[in-house]
Design a protein around this motif. Structure first.
Motif, PDB file in Angstrom:
ATOM      1  N   PHE A  34     -51.952 -35.696  -1.642  1.00  0.00           N
ATOM      2  CA  PHE A  34     -51.081 -34.758  -0.938  1.00  0.00           C
ATOM      3  C   PHE A  34     -51.830 -33.969   0.135  1.00  0.00           C
ATOM      4  CE2 PHE A  34     -47.767 -34.289  -4.599  1.00  0.00           C
ATOM      5  CZ  PHE A  34     -47.156 -35.462  -4.187  1.00  0.00           C
ATOM      6  N   ALA A  35     -53.147 -33.924   0.036  1.00  0.00           N
ATOM      7  CA  ALA A  35     -53.945 -33.246   1.062  1.00  0.00           C
ATOM      8  C   ALA A  35     -54.324 -34.155   2.222  1.00  0.00           C
ATOM      9  CB  ALA A  35     -55.217 -32.674   0.432  1.00  0.00           C
ATOM     10  N   ASP A  36     -54.101 -35.452   2.083  1.00  0.00           N
ATOM     11  CA  ASP A  36     -54.508 -36.447   3.068  1.00  0.00           C
ATOM     12  C   ASP A  36     -53.484 -36.502   4.213  1.00  0.00           C
ATOM     13  OD1 ASP A  36     -55.001 -38.798   4.518  1.00  0.00           O
ATOM     14  OD2 ASP A  36     -55.768 -39.843   2.756  1.00  0.00           O
ATOM     15  N   PRO A  37     -53.886 -36.256   5.457  1.00  0.00           N
ATOM     16  CA  PRO A  37     -52.941 -36.285   6.591  1.00  0.00           C
ATOM     17  C   PRO A  37     -52.225 -37.617   6.736  1.00  0.00           C
ATOM     18  CG  PRO A  37     -55.001 -35.254   7.244  1.00  0.00           C
ATOM     19  CD  PRO A  37     -55.242 -35.837   5.882  1.00  0.00           C
ATOM     20  N   GLU A  38     -52.912 -38.716   6.453  1.00  0.00           N
ATOM     21  CA  GLU A  38     -52.286 -40.022   6.591  1.00  0.00           C
ATOM     22  C   GLU A  38     -51.198 -40.221   5.535  1.00  0.00           C
ATOM     23  OE1 GLU A  38     -51.216 -43.741   7.910  1.00  0.00           O
ATOM     24  OE2 GLU A  38     -52.315 -42.121   8.894  1.00  0.00           O
ATOM     25  N   VAL A  39     -51.461 -39.783   4.309  1.00  0.00           N
ATOM     26  CA  VAL A  39     -50.447 -39.852   3.256  1.00  0.00           C
ATOM     27  C   VAL A  39     -49.232 -39.007   3.651  1.00  0.00           C
ATOM     28  CG1 VAL A  39     -49.893 -39.186   0.877  1.00  0.00           C
ATOM     29  CG2 VAL A  39     -52.047 -40.369   1.386  1.00  0.00           C
ATOM     30  N   ARG A  40     -49.492 -37.822   4.168  1.00  0.00           N
ATOM     31  CA  ARG A  40     -48.386 -36.968   4.587  1.00  0.00           C
ATOM     32  C   ARG A  40     -47.563 -37.612   5.695  1.00  0.00           C
ATOM     33  NH1 ARG A  40     -50.379 -30.647   4.612  1.00  0.00           N
ATOM     34  NH2 ARG A  40     -51.197 -30.606   2.465  1.00  0.00           N
ATOM     35  N   ARG A  41     -48.243 -38.275   6.612  1.00  0.00           N
ATOM     36  CA  ARG A  41     -47.518 -38.941   7.696  1.00  0.00           C
ATOM     37  C   ARG A  41     -46.588 -40.012   7.128  1.00  0.00           C
ATOM     38  NH1 ARG A  41     -47.449 -43.426  10.301  1.00  0.00           N
ATOM     39  NH2 ARG A  41     -49.220 -44.279   9.114  1.00  0.00           N
ATOM     40  N   ARG A  42     -47.092 -40.798   6.166  1.00  0.00           N
ATOM     41  CA  ARG A  42     -46.272 -41.868   5.583  1.00  0.00           C
ATOM     42  C   ARG A  42     -45.101 -41.304   4.787  1.00  0.00           C
ATOM     43  NH1 ARG A  42     -51.427 -44.314   4.342  1.00  0.00           N
ATOM     44  NH2 ARG A  42     -51.171 -43.729   2.141  1.00  0.00           N
ATOM     45  N   ILE A  43     -45.365 -40.250   4.032  1.00  0.00           N
ATOM     46  CA  ILE A  43     -44.283 -39.614   3.277  1.00  0.00           C
ATOM     47  C   ILE A  43     -43.214 -39.086   4.238  1.00  0.00           C
ATOM     48  CG2 ILE A  43     -43.663 -37.626   1.838  1.00  0.00           C
ATOM     49  CD1 ILE A  43     -46.389 -37.900   0.478  1.00  0.00           C
ATOM     50  N   GLY A  44     -43.656 -38.412   5.298  1.00  0.00           N
ATOM     51  CA  GLY A  44     -42.718 -37.836   6.251  1.00  0.00           C
ATOM     52  C   GLY A  44     -41.852 -38.868   6.926  1.00  0.00           C
ATOM     53  N   GLU A  45     -42.438 -40.012   7.296  1.00  0.00           N
ATOM     54  CA  GLU A  45     -41.676 -41.067   7.962  1.00  0.00           C
ATOM     55  C   GLU A  45     -40.603 -41.638   7.050  1.00  0.00           C
ATOM     56  OE1 GLU A  45     -44.439 -43.967   9.340  1.00  0.00           O
ATOM     57  OE2 GLU A  45     -44.998 -42.822  11.143  1.00  0.00           O
ATOM     58  N   ARG A  46     -40.974 -41.905   5.813  1.00  0.00           N
ATOM     59  CA  ARG A  46     -40.007 -42.513   4.897  1.00  0.00           C
ATOM     60  C   ARG A  46     -38.957 -41.505   4.439  1.00  0.00           C
ATOM     61  NH1 ARG A  46     -42.628 -46.070   0.334  1.00  0.00           N
ATOM     62  NH2 ARG A  46     -40.421 -46.639   0.161  1.00  0.00           N
ATOM     63  N   ALA A  47     -39.384 -40.270   4.172  1.00  0.00           N
ATOM     64  CA  ALA A  47     -38.442 -39.258   3.702  1.00  0.00           C
ATOM     65  C   ALA A  47     -37.423 -38.899   4.782  1.00  0.00           C
ATOM     66  CB  ALA A  47     -39.192 -38.010   3.246  1.00  0.00           C
ATOM     67  N   ALA A  48     -37.823 -39.009   6.038  1.00  0.00           N
ATOM     68  CA  ALA A  48     -36.910 -38.679   7.140  1.00  0.00           C
ATOM     69  C   ALA A  48     -35.712 -39.607   7.173  1.00  0.00           C
ATOM     70  CB  ALA A  48     -37.660 -38.740   8.462  1.00  0.00           C
ATOM     71  N   GLY A  49     -35.870 -40.808   6.654  1.00  0.00           N
ATOM     72  CA  GLY A  49     -34.767 -41.764   6.628  1.00  0.00           C
ATOM     73  C   GLY A  49     -34.015 -41.787   5.319  1.00  0.00           C
ATOM     74  N   GLN A  50     -34.320 -40.840   4.426  1.00  0.00           N
ATOM     75  CA  GLN A  50     -33.684 -40.817   3.115  1.00  0.00           C
ATOM     76  C   GLN A  50     -32.174 -40.622   3.252  1.00  0.00           C
ATOM     77  OE1 GLN A  50     -35.185 -40.983  -0.223  1.00  0.00           O
ATOM     78  NE2 GLN A  50     -33.017 -41.395  -0.544  1.00  0.00           N
ATOM     79  N   ALA A  51     -31.433 -41.446   2.541  1.00  0.00           N
ATOM     80  CA  ALA A  51     -29.974 -41.355   2.558  1.00  0.00           C
ATOM     81  C   ALA A  51     -29.470 -41.155   1.135  1.00  0.00           C
ATOM     82  CB  ALA A  51     -29.381 -42.632   3.159  1.00  0.00           C
ATOM     83  N   GLY A  52     -28.191 -40.929   0.997  1.00  0.00           N
ATOM     84  CA  GLY A  52     -27.556 -40.867  -0.307  1.00  0.00           C
ATOM     85  C   GLY A  52     -27.864 -39.589  -1.070  1.00  0.00           C
ATOM     86  N   LEU A  83     -42.830 -30.312   5.657  1.00  0.00           N
ATOM     87  CA  LEU A  83     -43.531 -31.099   4.639  1.00  0.00           C
ATOM     88  C   LEU A  83     -44.959 -30.599   4.465  1.00  0.00           C
ATOM     89  CD1 LEU A  83     -43.802 -33.426   2.642  1.00  0.00           C
ATOM     90  CD2 LEU A  83     -44.288 -34.941   4.578  1.00  0.00           C
ATOM     91  N   ASP A  84     -45.647 -30.352   5.572  1.00  0.00           N
ATOM     92  CA  ASP A  84     -47.003 -29.805   5.471  1.00  0.00           C
ATOM     93  C   ASP A  84     -46.991 -28.461   4.761  1.00  0.00           C
ATOM     94  OD1 ASP A  84     -48.563 -31.814   6.680  1.00  0.00           O
ATOM     95  OD2 ASP A  84     -47.960 -31.143   8.674  1.00  0.00           O
ATOM     96  N   ALA A  85     -46.021 -27.633   5.067  1.00  0.00           N
ATOM     97  CA  ALA A  85     -45.961 -26.288   4.477  1.00  0.00           C
ATOM     98  C   ALA A  85     -45.754 -26.350   2.972  1.00  0.00           C
ATOM     99  CB  ALA A  85     -44.861 -25.475   5.145  1.00  0.00           C
ATOM    100  N   ILE A  86     -44.816 -27.194   2.542  1.00  0.00           N
ATOM    101  CA  ILE A  86     -44.529 -27.227   1.100  1.00  0.00           C
ATOM    102  C   ILE A  86     -45.693 -27.830   0.320  1.00  0.00           C
ATOM    103  CG2 ILE A  86     -43.339 -29.482   0.985  1.00  0.00           C
ATOM    104  CD1 ILE A  86     -41.309 -28.140  -0.894  1.00  0.00           C
ATOM    105  N   LEU A  87     -46.369 -28.816   0.895  1.00  0.00           N
ATOM    106  CA  LEU A  87     -47.524 -29.401   0.216  1.00  0.00           C
ATOM    107  C   LEU A  87     -48.711 -28.446   0.212  1.00  0.00           C
ATOM    108  CD1 LEU A  87     -47.330 -33.133   1.377  1.00  0.00           C
ATOM    109  CD2 LEU A  87     -46.758 -32.194  -0.871  1.00  0.00           C
TER     110      LEU A  87
END
Length: 565
Positions: free
Chosen positions: A336-354, A395-399
């Motif tokens: 959760f501290a890794d910028p690359e992990v955060r980038r991947r989480i952010g990209e996928r979460a941005a498309g979350q539906a349902g 996302l950065d703030a909450i992590l």
């Protein structure tokens, strides 16, 4: 001579009939007189004009583990609940195979999917039985209120299939073995069968729980076993969100196979998306047209969720972040501290539906409990505000905030269904014969929700404050209606011959005190808690178990068993 007479009360008997003045006489476990009662008693309770009603019935709890360290079954008892049904959603701790790894799997699954502290479970729940009857016998006579337990699909599957319970369909022989184990469990007193296919239900490794790997053939085969035994019921969790033909058909076929009503969880009326709960309630009409009965459980309020990055419950339904909750704590913190992990989480979460989309709206989380000095400045602030002030993404703030507390920070996600229009819809749904008020989840999600106080919320917010329904109708919906759904004998209404499960409360004061965290679980575990307001006496089987919202230690409860009770 009577054992107890309750005098000077307004009797609301649970049937929906108008309140009337009168007395209630009790001998032993049962009511022996109601209305005009003469004669002496060993003890008299002066109700002082308060309401004398049947004890409330909670059909959806997860007290299966808590009852081992909390024989008083708090806080349900405090709020006037005298009967609870556990074993919901397929999550039970019986039967067991006798293999230590299977017991360990179920304990870790409960900790993850139902938000129970793992250290508390391991410290206080022995897990040394095999048969369902052994589990019930261990608890019989040890509890303050009446309890009954269904037999859970995930426990059946893990006991029969072992590690194959995850990732595999059951063979014909394995289905037959599960059916026989379910039969044995119901013969021993299990109240029926429960299961889930909800996408929110994940085990300790982040995998779908065992029942979610079952083919429909397996679900129907197990539901059919229920039809072989009197005094049984069926509970099931479908996929959340909008219901359609596929969900209607599955719920209907399960009810038909069991030849019993099926209740499912949970309806959350919301004026901003009314099509959701309307589509869900329509499952009852679809089923009725085909000779089945399907009943949804409706929540008593707008659920405000306390979530965290430690357990990850519900947050783990967001695409891109779920996989990290499978990691050990130290590895998860590094990720959760890794910028690359955060980038991947952010990209996928941005498309979350349902259904899971709301859990990816990081800016909408409020910081309500912190543990580090660094985070104290953010207490009570929204993540969106923190992000803007710091010039980072939500996302950065909450992590960042979570990491400063070793992921223990509690975030509140307020329900948008807390407006007047949604409350008006809630009142309409409460009085719909296709639903039952429940969905309390008492004993589960201990640091996340306070829905265990459902009875006090309906009577306080729904009746006293908002006047969404009459007092008599509310009591009826909290007592006789749920008791009849499950088929519980001689409980849920006040009449001669019924068990003396009684709550006395002040209709002008009834409600809930503030919700706060208590650290009173085994091994230092914590839970949310709130006291009732206006609940003066609670009786179970003719014995007083609580006064002025405080249990007295009396263990008067009955273990409800199929067929007998």
């Amino acid at each position: 001579m009577y054992d107890i007479i309750i005098r000077n009360g307004r009797i609301v008997d649970g049937t929906g009939a108008p309140a009337r003045s009168g007395a209630v006489a009790i001998s032993g476990e049962r009511i022996v007189g109601i209305g005009d009662v003469d004669g002496p008693a060993r003890r008299e309770i002066d109700a002082g004009g308060q309401i004398v009603a049947p004890g409330f019935v909670d059909v959806h709890t997860h007290y299966d583990a808590q009852v081992f360290w909390d024989p008083l079954v708090t806080p349900s008892i405090n709020h006037g609940v005298t009967t609870v049904i556990g074993g919901n959603c397929g999550f039970t701790i019986a039967p067991l195979s006798g293999r230590p790894e299977d017991a360990d799997y179920l304990v870790r699954m409960l900790a993850r999917v139902e938000g129970m502290p793992l250290e508390s479970l391991r410290a206080a729940v022995p897990m040394d039985w095999t048969g369902f009857g052994e589990y019930l016998d261990r608890l019989d006579g040890t509890l303050a209120i009446n309890t009954g337990f269904m037999v859970g699909h995930s426990a059946l599957r893990r006991t029969v299939m072992g590690e194959r319970a995850i990732g595999h369909h059951a063979s014909a022989d394995e289905i037959a073995a599960m059916q026989e184990l379910l039969r044995a469990s119901i013969r021993a007193g299990g109240l029926g069968f429960s299961s889930t296919i909800s996408t929110t239900h994940l085990d300790a490794e982040g995998q779908p729980v065992p029942s979610r790997h079952a083919a429909e053939e397996e679900l129907i085969a197990l539901a059919s076993v229920v039809s072989e035994f009197p005094g049984t019921t069926l509970e099931f969790l479908p996929i959340p969100g909008l219901f359609g033909e596929q969900t209607y058909d599955l719920l209907t076929r399960l009810s038909l196979a069991a030849q019993r009503p099926l209740n499912w969880n949970a309806i959350i009326p919301n004026a901003h998306a009314p099509e959701i709960h309307r589509s869900q309630i329509a499952a009852s009409d679809y089923a009725a047209a085909r000779g089945a009965r399907v009943v949804g459980l409706v929540m008593a309020d707008a659920p405000h969720l306390r979530l965290n990055m430690l357990g990850g419950v519900l947050i783990d339904s967001v695409e891109g972040i779920a996989e990290y909750f499978r990691l050990p704590l130290d590895d998860r913190c590094r990720a959760f501290a890794d910028p690359e992990v955060r980038r991947r989480i952010g990209e996928r979460a941005a498309g979350q539906a349902g259904h899971a989309r709301k859990y990816a709206q990081w800016q909408d989380y409020e910081i309500v409990e912190v543990f580090s000095e660094e985070n104290r400045r953010w207490l009570g602030r929204m993540i969106g505000e923190v992000a803007a002030e710091r010039g980072v993404s939500p996302l950065d703030a909450i992590l960042d905030v979570a990491l400063a507390d070793e992921l223990r920070t509690n975030f509140l996600l307020r329900s948008i269904a807390d407006d007047d229009a949604s409350w008006a819809m809630r009142g309409e749904v409460w009085t719909d014969d296709r639903v039952v008020i429940g969905a309390s989840d008492a004993g589960a999600h201990l640091d996340m929700i306070d829905t265990f106080a459902f009875s006090s919320k309906v009577l306080g917010e729904g009746v006293r404050r908002r006047k969404l329904l009459s007092l008599e109708e509310a009591v009826h919906r909290l007592t006789q209606v749920p008791a009849e759904l499950i088929g519980i004998r001689d409980r849920g209404c006040l009449r001669e011959g019924a068990f003396a499960d009684i709550v006395i409360f002040d209709p002008d004061r009834i409600g809930c005190g503030p919700t706060s965290m208590r650290f009173d679980l085994p091994a230092g575990g914590n839970r949310l808690y709130c006291d009732p307001i206006g609940v003066s006496h609670v009786l179970v089987n003719g014995r007083e178990v609580a006064r002025d919202g405080v249990p007295n230690g009396e263990l008067a409860g009955t273990m409800l068993r199929s067929g007998r009770d």
